[in-house]
Design a protein around this motif. Structure first.
Motif, short mmCIF file in Angstrom:
data_model
loop_
_atom_site.label_atom_id
_atom_site.label_comp_id
_atom_site.label_asym_id
_atom_site.label_seq_id
_atom_site.Cartn_x
_atom_site.Cartn_y
_atom_site.Cartn_z
N ASP A 104 63.40 49.45 -16.74
CA ASP A 104 62.65 50.58 -17.27
C ASP A 104 62.00 51.39 -16.15
N VAL A 105 61.42 50.69 -15.18
CA VAL A 105 60.83 51.41 -14.04
C VAL A 105 61.91 52.18 -13.30
N ALA A 106 63.11 51.59 -13.26
CA ALA A 106 64.22 52.23 -12.54
C ALA A 106 64.69 53.51 -13.22
N PHE A 107 64.50 53.60 -14.54
CA PHE A 107 65.07 54.72 -15.29
C PHE A 107 64.71 56.09 -14.69
N GLU A 121 62.65 48.08 -3.64
CA GLU A 121 61.35 48.08 -2.97
C GLU A 121 60.34 48.93 -3.76
N ARG A 122 60.79 50.14 -4.15
CA ARG A 122 59.94 51.04 -4.92
C ARG A 122 59.48 50.40 -6.24
N ILE A 123 60.43 49.72 -6.89
CA ILE A 123 60.13 49.12 -8.19
C ILE A 123 59.13 47.98 -8.02
N GLU A 124 59.37 47.13 -6.99
CA GLU A 124 58.46 46.01 -6.77
C GLU A 124 57.05 46.50 -6.47
N GLN A 125 56.99 47.54 -5.66
CA GLN A 125 55.70 48.12 -5.28
C GLN A 125 54.98 48.67 -6.52
N ALA A 126 55.74 49.41 -7.36
CA ALA A 126 55.15 50.01 -8.55
C ALA A 126 54.68 48.93 -9.52
N LEU A 127 55.46 47.85 -9.65
CA LEU A 127 55.06 46.78 -10.56
C LEU A 127 53.85 46.03 -10.03
N ALA A 128 53.78 45.88 -8.70
CA ALA A 128 52.61 45.22 -8.12
C ALA A 128 51.36 46.06 -8.37
N ALA A 129 51.51 47.37 -8.31
CA ALA A 129 50.35 48.26 -8.50
C ALA A 129 49.77 48.14 -9.91
N VAL A 130 50.61 47.76 -10.88
CA VAL A 130 50.09 47.60 -12.24
C VAL A 130 50.00 46.11 -12.62
N LYS A 131 50.11 45.24 -11.61
CA LYS A 131 50.01 43.78 -11.78
C LYS A 131 51.03 43.25 -12.78
N MET A 132 52.24 43.76 -12.72
CA MET A 132 53.31 43.27 -13.60
C MET A 132 54.45 42.71 -12.77
#
Ligand SMILES: Nc1ncnc2c1ncn2[C@@H]1O[C@H](COP(=O)(O)OP(=O)(O)OP(=O)(O)O)[C@@H](O)[C@H]1O
Ligand SMILES: [Mg+2]
Lengths: 281, 265
Positions: A104-107, A121-132
């Motif tokens: 979903d983040v990739a979409f 990398e972008r996805i992992e970073q974005a998920l870390a920012a929202v603690k997911m």
């Protein structure tokens, strides 16, 4: 130096086959980095406004103007302007496109033709920012509403927009989920220098804003700081809003002859003040 | 419903899990096609052996596969039975009107039974070890040539992926609606067939409306997130061939050769 990220002038919009415009001569500005709450009764045109800002609907006439980052929104530049805007909608399920959290983040990234080798990398970073970050492979049906909204926020921050629009993004969450998501939005706003426009029915959420825009029957009925507006009980009541807990309590205390200083707007400060008050007596 | 394992993915780490979904799809199709080459005991034994090897290479317990076959066992037996009583030729063991059990019939029905079983096993190997999303991605990649015939392959694949994503959501919705109707006194397990069918109307209608709402919301959300159906999109899940796929396809090429050599000409 502060400039206006969003400027709206004379915005009028009528849905097809409707007689009454859903929005009429709406004008306002969002200073870059500010948080603006939009409040108003059901059907007052709040969602319509968010759709117009993102170019999902188009104003009735050329006299209406929407400027994002100094650029006038037109059908030619809508896709590039839209890259600067992220919207979180009300229903967590109906905006979750991917079969897993990471998908979903990739979409959004896929839509921008983002290089695949940099995506992980972008996805992992974005998920870390929202603690997911621990849920990357999880399917949406195994997430709570609040978690889904956090994933939606990750999908948006991964794209580095300037404007974050929330259309009652917390309305379907339980109180704890709501508090978590709001705290998260405040954090993201700082980390990514976001300008926030938040449509809400929740007075406590509106009280966090720098400015509040009150819509009624498609028109701007009032603008001002939350303190200004919530000190007008008649206006608040006419919107069907309950004043935020702190403001409500302050007003009731004032009615009983206890004046709480105006600079106290947080629950914790009020508690401290009241404790101190009773101990000095 | 939860017993049905066809189409369900089970996480694991056998060699089959390391294979590319395109290779697995191809291998499955190859197998389903070449299993018809088998026409004697030797070739059926070879095909069954390969099939068992594929099952073992998933490293999943055999029980999982048996569960997958169980719902279909009556269908298989029925087909085999038809074959048994309607095939003529060879030694006649038993005869009654148009029905007869002959030596040809016996052999044929066993072959049919085995063929059916193998096709189900191989498809189950595919679906157990490959996420639906990967199957969709693999299909898209394999069907890419159709783009030159103006078939919107990418859009179809996205629709498939979204449909897969919403299956559990709509299942949840169905349960919610059923509970809501139960509290209004609807009994889904009472009465004759027609009465029961009727009881499902108040489920189907709200479910249909709900899906339309979801579709409308989702299309707006997708547009807001920058989706344009006529623009190139990059892919998060890129597919990669590895040496496992070499084994996989080599394995099925070998099987094809063996079947051609040993079949009765
Ligand atoms: N697709 C549509 N077609 C026609 N009229 C619409 C459509 N969507 C909304 N409206 C009408 O436009 C007006 C404004 O609707 P809008 O959804 O913007 O209100 P809102 O302030 O977001 O309300 P709510 O608080 O319920 O979300 C309402 O009178 C509504 O009935
Ligand atoms: Mg709305």
């Amino acid at each position: 130096m502060s400039f206006n990220l969003v400027e709206v002038n004379n915005l009028t919009f009528t849905y097809r086959d409707e007689k009454q415009p859903a929005l009429e001569k709406v004008s306002f500005a969002l200073p870059a980095g500010s948080w603006t709450a939009v409040v108003g009764p059901n059907g007052s045109g709040k969602s319509t406004l968010t759709r117009l800002l993102d170019g999902l609907l188009w104003p009735d006439s050329k006299h209406s103007e929407i400027k994002i980052a100094g650029e006038r929104l037109t059908k030619q530049n809508v896709w590039s302007v839209r890259q600067q805007i992220g919207i979180v909608f009300q229903n967590p399920d109906n905006q979750f496109v991917g079969a897993t959290v990471a998908d979903d983040v990739a979409f959004g990234l896929e839509n921008q033709n983002f290089p695949p080798e940099k995506m992980q990398e972008r996805i992992e970073q974005a998920l870390a920012a929202v603690k997911m970050q621990d849920y990357a492979g999880t399917e949406p049906s195994r997430l709570s509403g609040g978690q889904k909204q956090r994933v939606a926020l990750a999908g948006i921050t991964a794209l580095r927009p300037k404007l974050l629009i929330l259309d009652e993004a917390t309305a379907m969450l339980d109180p704890q989920g709501r508090r978590d998501v709001i705290a998260l939005i405040q954090q993201l706003r700082q980390d990514y220098q976001l300008t926030v426009l938040s449509v809400t029915h929740d007075a406590d959420e509106a009280a966090l804003a720098d400015q509040v825009l009150v819509l009624s029957h498609g028109k701007v009925k009032a603008t001002g700081t939350p303190a200004d507006l919530f000190s007008q009980p008649d206006l608040i009541a006419s919107l069907g809003l309950k004043p935020p807990f702190v403001m409500d309590l302050k007003q009731r205390l004032a009615a009983k002859g206890i004046e709480v200083p105006a600079e106290i707007t947080e629950e914790q400060d009020l508690v401290n003040y009241l404790c101190q008050l009773s101990s000095t007596k | 419903m939860s017993k049905l394992i066809i189409g369900r993915y089970i996480p694991g780490d056998g060699p089959v899990y390391r294979m590319d979904p395109r290779g697995k799809l191809l291998a499955t199709f190859i197998f389903i096609a070449i299993v018809f080459l088998a026409n004697n005991w030797q070739t059926y034994a070879i095909a069954c052996g390969f099939c068992l090897l594929a099952v073992i290479a998933t490293k999943l317990p055999l029980k999982t596969f048996l569960q997958g076959i169980r719902p279909l066992v009556w269908l298989i037996l029925f087909t085999a039975l038809l074959q048994l009583v309607f095939t003529t030729g060879g030694h006649v063991y038993w005869h009654w009107g148009i029905f007869s059990i002959t030596s040809f019939g016996l052999v044929n029905s066993i072959f049919i039974f085995l063929r059916f079983l193998m096709v189900i096993l191989i498809s189950t190997v595919l679906t157990l070890t490959t996420m639906p999303l990967e199957i969709a991605a693999g299909m898209e990649s394999l069907l890419k040539p159709l783009k030159y015939l103006h078939v919107p392959v990418e859009q179809i694949a996205l629709v498939m992926a979204i449909a897969l994503r919403f299956v559990p959501t709509l299942m949840d919705q169905t349960v919610k609606i059923m509970n809501a109707q139960r509290t209004r006194g609807v009994d889904f397990n009472e009465g004759g067939l027609i009465q029961r069918a009727k009881a499902f109307v108040p489920i189907i209608v709200p479910l249909f409306i709900e899906s339309l709402n979801v579709a409308l919301d989702l299309s707006i959300a997708m547009e807001a997130r920058g989706y344009q159906d006529d623009k190139p999109r990059s892919r998060y899940r890129s597919l990669h061939w590895s040496h496992y796929d070499l084994y996989n396809l080599g394995f099925f090429v070998l099987l094809t050769v063996l079947l051609i050599i040993f079949r009765e000409h």
